[in-house]
Design an enzyme around this catalytic site. Structure first.
Site, PDB file in Angstrom:
ATOM      1  N   PHE A  16       0.854  -1.184   0.000  1.00 42.24           N
ATOM      2  CA  PHE A  16       0.000   0.000   0.000  1.00 42.24           C
ATOM      3  C   PHE A  16       0.893   1.239   0.000  1.00 42.24           C
ATOM      4  O   PHE A  16       1.966   1.256   0.610  1.00 42.24           O
ATOM      5  CB  PHE A  16      -0.925  -0.016   1.220  1.00 42.24           C
ATOM      6  CG  PHE A  16      -1.921   1.110   1.222  1.00 42.24           C
ATOM      7  CD1 PHE A  16      -2.921   1.161   0.263  1.00 42.24           C
ATOM      8  CD2 PHE A  16      -1.854   2.115   2.163  1.00 42.24           C
ATOM      9  CE1 PHE A  16      -3.841   2.203   0.254  1.00 42.24           C
ATOM     10  CE2 PHE A  16      -2.763   3.153   2.165  1.00 42.24           C
ATOM     11  CZ  PHE A  16      -3.765   3.205   1.203  1.00 42.24           C
TER      12      PHE A  16
ATOM     13  N   ASP B 207       6.857  -2.557   8.896  1.00 43.39           N
ATOM     14  CA  ASP B 207       5.490  -2.114   8.605  1.00 43.39           C
ATOM     15  C   ASP B 207       4.600  -3.300   8.941  1.00 43.39           C
ATOM     16  O   ASP B 207       4.431  -4.222   8.141  1.00 43.39           O
ATOM     17  CB  ASP B 207       5.357  -1.696   7.146  1.00 43.39           C
ATOM     18  CG  ASP B 207       3.970  -1.145   6.815  1.00 43.39           C
ATOM     19  OD1 ASP B 207       3.008  -1.471   7.553  1.00 43.39           O
ATOM     20  OD2 ASP B 207       3.833  -0.414   5.822  1.00 43.39           O
TER      21      ASP B 207
ATOM     22  N   HIS C 154      -0.399  -5.183   8.796  1.00 41.40           N
ATOM     23  CA  HIS C 154      -1.176  -6.413   8.583  1.00 41.40           C
ATOM     24  C   HIS C 154      -0.884  -7.479   9.638  1.00 41.40           C
ATOM     25  O   HIS C 154      -1.420  -8.586   9.540  1.00 41.40           O
ATOM     26  CB  HIS C 154      -0.831  -7.041   7.224  1.00 41.40           C
ATOM     27  CG  HIS C 154      -1.044  -6.173   6.043  1.00 41.40           C
ATOM     28  ND1 HIS C 154      -0.669  -6.538   4.762  1.00 41.40           N
ATOM     29  CD2 HIS C 154      -1.606  -4.948   5.921  1.00 41.40           C
ATOM     30  CE1 HIS C 154      -0.976  -5.583   3.911  1.00 41.40           C
ATOM     31  NE2 HIS C 154      -1.537  -4.597   4.588  1.00 41.40           N
TER      32      HIS C 154
ATOM     33  N   GLN D 267      -6.952   0.935  10.994  1.00 38.25           N
ATOM     34  CA  GLN D 267      -7.956   1.394  10.037  1.00 38.25           C
ATOM     35  C   GLN D 267      -9.115   0.387   9.974  1.00 38.25           C
ATOM     36  O   GLN D 267      -8.980  -0.743  10.418  1.00 38.25           O
ATOM     37  CB  GLN D 267      -7.276   1.587   8.667  1.00 38.25           C
ATOM     38  CG  GLN D 267      -8.174   2.037   7.542  1.00 38.25           C
ATOM     39  CD  GLN D 267      -8.737   0.861   6.765  1.00 38.25           C
ATOM     40  OE1 GLN D 267      -8.268  -0.278   6.876  1.00 38.25           O
ATOM     41  NE2 GLN D 267      -9.779   1.124   6.004  1.00 38.25           N
TER      42      GLN D 267
ATOM     43  N   LYS E 131      -8.660  -3.341   9.229  1.00 38.55           N
ATOM     44  CA  LYS E 131      -7.552  -4.073   9.830  1.00 38.55           C
ATOM     45  C   LYS E 131      -8.034  -5.104  10.846  1.00 38.55           C
ATOM     46  O   LYS E 131      -9.210  -5.165  11.208  1.00 38.55           O
ATOM     47  CB  LYS E 131      -6.572  -3.093  10.484  1.00 38.55           C
ATOM     48  CG  LYS E 131      -5.883  -2.168   9.483  1.00 38.55           C
ATOM     49  CD  LYS E 131      -5.108  -2.940   8.435  1.00 38.55           C
ATOM     50  CE  LYS E 131      -4.244  -2.052   7.544  1.00 38.55           C
ATOM     51  NZ  LYS E 131      -5.022  -1.151   6.674  1.00 38.55           N
TER      52      LYS E 131
ATOM     53  N   ARG F 111       5.469  18.927  22.637  1.00 35.51           N
ATOM     54  CA  ARG F 111       5.225  19.434  23.993  1.00 35.51           C
ATOM     55  C   ARG F 111       5.337  18.309  25.024  1.00 35.51           C
ATOM     56  O   ARG F 111       4.659  17.280  24.904  1.00 35.51           O
ATOM     57  CB  ARG F 111       3.828  20.042  24.047  1.00 35.51           C
ATOM     58  CG  ARG F 111       3.495  20.775  25.330  1.00 35.51           C
ATOM     59  CD  ARG F 111       2.079  21.311  25.245  1.00 35.51           C
ATOM     60  NE  ARG F 111       1.767  22.192  26.377  1.00 35.51           N
ATOM     61  CZ  ARG F 111       0.560  22.684  26.620  1.00 35.51           C
ATOM     62  NH1 ARG F 111      -0.459  22.392  25.810  1.00 35.51           N
ATOM     63  NH2 ARG F 111       0.362  23.471  27.655  1.00 35.51           N
TER      64      ARG F 111
ATOM     65  N   TYR G 157       3.585  25.894  27.593  1.00 38.20           N
ATOM     66  CA  TYR G 157       3.797  25.883  26.144  1.00 38.20           C
ATOM     67  C   TYR G 157       5.277  25.886  25.757  1.00 38.20           C
ATOM     68  O   TYR G 157       5.694  26.600  24.856  1.00 38.20           O
ATOM     69  CB  TYR G 157       3.050  27.059  25.469  1.00 38.20           C
ATOM     70  CG  TYR G 157       1.577  27.040  25.794  1.00 38.20           C
ATOM     71  CD1 TYR G 157       0.724  26.113  25.197  1.00 38.20           C
ATOM     72  CD2 TYR G 157       1.046  27.922  26.728  1.00 38.20           C
ATOM     73  CE1 TYR G 157      -0.628  26.078  25.505  1.00 38.20           C
ATOM     74  CE2 TYR G 157      -0.295  27.897  27.057  1.00 38.20           C
ATOM     75  CZ  TYR G 157      -1.128  26.968  26.447  1.00 38.20           C
ATOM     76  OH  TYR G 157      -2.465  26.927  26.778  1.00 38.20           O
TER      77      TYR G 157
ATOM     78  N   ARG H   8      -2.105  12.644  18.258  1.00 38.41           N
ATOM     79  CA  ARG H   8      -2.606  11.972  19.460  1.00 38.41           C
ATOM     80  C   ARG H   8      -3.892  11.192  19.175  1.00 38.41           C
ATOM     81  O   ARG H   8      -4.812  11.697  18.529  1.00 38.41           O
ATOM     82  CB  ARG H   8      -2.863  12.990  20.567  1.00 38.41           C
ATOM     83  CG  ARG H   8      -1.626  13.676  21.103  1.00 38.41           C
ATOM     84  CD  ARG H   8      -1.967  14.575  22.277  1.00 38.41           C
ATOM     85  NE  ARG H   8      -2.870  15.641  21.899  1.00 38.41           N
ATOM     86  CZ  ARG H   8      -2.489  16.884  21.571  1.00 38.41           C
ATOM     87  NH1 ARG H   8      -1.212  17.216  21.585  1.00 38.41           N
ATOM     88  NH2 ARG H   8      -3.380  17.797  21.228  1.00 38.41           N
TER      89      ARG H   8
END
Length: 386
Positions: A88, A159, A162, A185, A188, A217, A224, A234
């Protein structure tokens, strides 16, 4: 092709009251992002433990998982990342989007995993990372790739989009000594619609990735003080809550899929002209994200018509991935200084597989043996008609 009733397959995603309770738990805690809640932190611990240890960082999706992992590994302008040509597009785009050059190499014609000899031939002084993709859950030859990377002063990024729950020679992904990136996703093996995770062995690299995924951060910052260039990757608390529930049934689903693939692949191998994806005995637990097979010698157009026939017959079938170098997106940024024809000439197996490969959604492998026998018969009829 004579009509026959379609087989019955379970729905995907699968869920029950476990997910409903998890969502209510996340809702009721009153804090819905990871810096104030507990679901993401808990999911990271549970996911890492399930995969053999290390430190898991939950992120927004699998592509972001690859990107933040590559950044932590020092990938950027002036570096190269070797990727399989049959995968992919996110595998290459993750490197390209952070300024690196993605170098496609050929894959094995039977397992569809990155070819070790082709990888060795592609290594240059600029190679920073080798990225094997565990195609359909079948782990690539990590022993040989680890040696290549070590000899070249490069690193391995798995990767594992899968490969949730996979094993290599008895070792889980977190026990293999390299960083791994996962996707959650919608299609999956475990899902919250979207989501991803990176599994680190080194706690310092986990902390570096944490900063990058949270706008640079520190987690305790109140004024900050953004320490590095980052972005917002996140995961939210609701996704993590659902994924904790999904993780709880992953192993039992893998058990079923392994049994069903052994049965279905035997039936498919009896169909003239059909060659199921091969295995590797060293990959001793395969979660089977896809049920894949080839029709050697078929053209892309003929293969696509076959996929259409299977879908019309009620089988959730898809065409295999297009070679990444044969997409417009690959050439927009971070492409090697080669022509399409030059890459194609050194990727003959990818050229063939991209034209003749078919895959079935993994929910087929959660169905009954009767449904799989019907599926094999439909494939046989469709191939004969093709």
């Amino acid at each position: 092709m004579s009509p026959r009733p379609g087989p019955t397959f379970p729905d995907w995603p699968q869920f029950d009251d476990t997910e409903r309770r998890a969502l209510d738990r996340a809702l009721s805690q009153g804090q819905w992002w990871r810096m104030g809640g507990s679901e993401v932190d808990s999911f990271e611990r549970e996911f890492a433990a399930h995969h053999g240890g290390g430190h898991a960082l939950a992120v927004t999706n699998g592509t972001h998982a690859l990107e933040v992992a590559l950044e932590v590994m020092g990938v950027g302008p002036g570096t190269e990342v070797i990727v399989p040509a049959f995968t992919f597009i996110s595998s290459s785009q993750a490197a390209q989007r952070i300024g690196a050059v993605a170098v496609p190499v050929d894959v094995d014609p039977d397992t569809y995993n990155i070819d070790v000899a082709a990888t060795a031939a592609a290594i240059t002084p600029r190679t920073r990372v080798i990225m094997p993709v565990h195609m359909a859950g079948l782990m690539a030859d990590l022993d040989a790739l680890d040696k290549l990377a070590s000899d070249a002063g490069a690193r391995i990024l798995q990767d594992a989009a899968h490969a949730h729950g996979a094993r290599w020679q008895g070792r889980r992904v977190g026990e293999l000594g390299s960083i791994a990136a996962f996707s959650f996703q919608n299609g999956k093996l475990m899902t919250a619609g979207e989501g991803g995770a990176v599994l680190f062995g080194d706690p310092d690299e986990y902390e570096k990735a944490f900063l990058r995924h949270s706008c640079g951060r520190p987690r305790t910052d109140r004024r900050y003080h953004h320490q590095v260039a980052g972005t917002n990757m996140r995961m939210n608390e609701f996704s993590a809550a659902v994924l904790r529930a999904q993780l709880s049934r992953l192993d039992s689903q893998i058990d079923v899929r392994e049994q069903r693939w052994a049965y279905l692949s035997t039936l498919l191998a009896q169909v003239p002209g059909v060659r199921p994806q091969a295995g590797d005995p060293r990959a001793d637990r395969n979660p089977h994200y896809m049920a894949m097979f080839r029709l050697p010698g078929w053209s892309e157009e003929r293969r696509n018509l076959l996929v259409d026939r299977l879908v019309e017959a009620g089988v959730p079938a898809f065409a295999g991935f297009r070679a990444i170098y044969r997409t417009a997106a690959f050439w927009q940024v971070g492409a090697p200084d080669e022509s399409v024809d030059a890459i194609a000439a050194r990727c003959p197996h990818t050229e063939a597989i991209s034209q003749d490969c078919v895959w079935l959604h993994h929910r087929t492998l959660l169905a009954s043996e009767q449904a799989l026998a019907e599926t094999a018969a439909i494939v046989a009829d469709a191939v004969a008609a093709g």
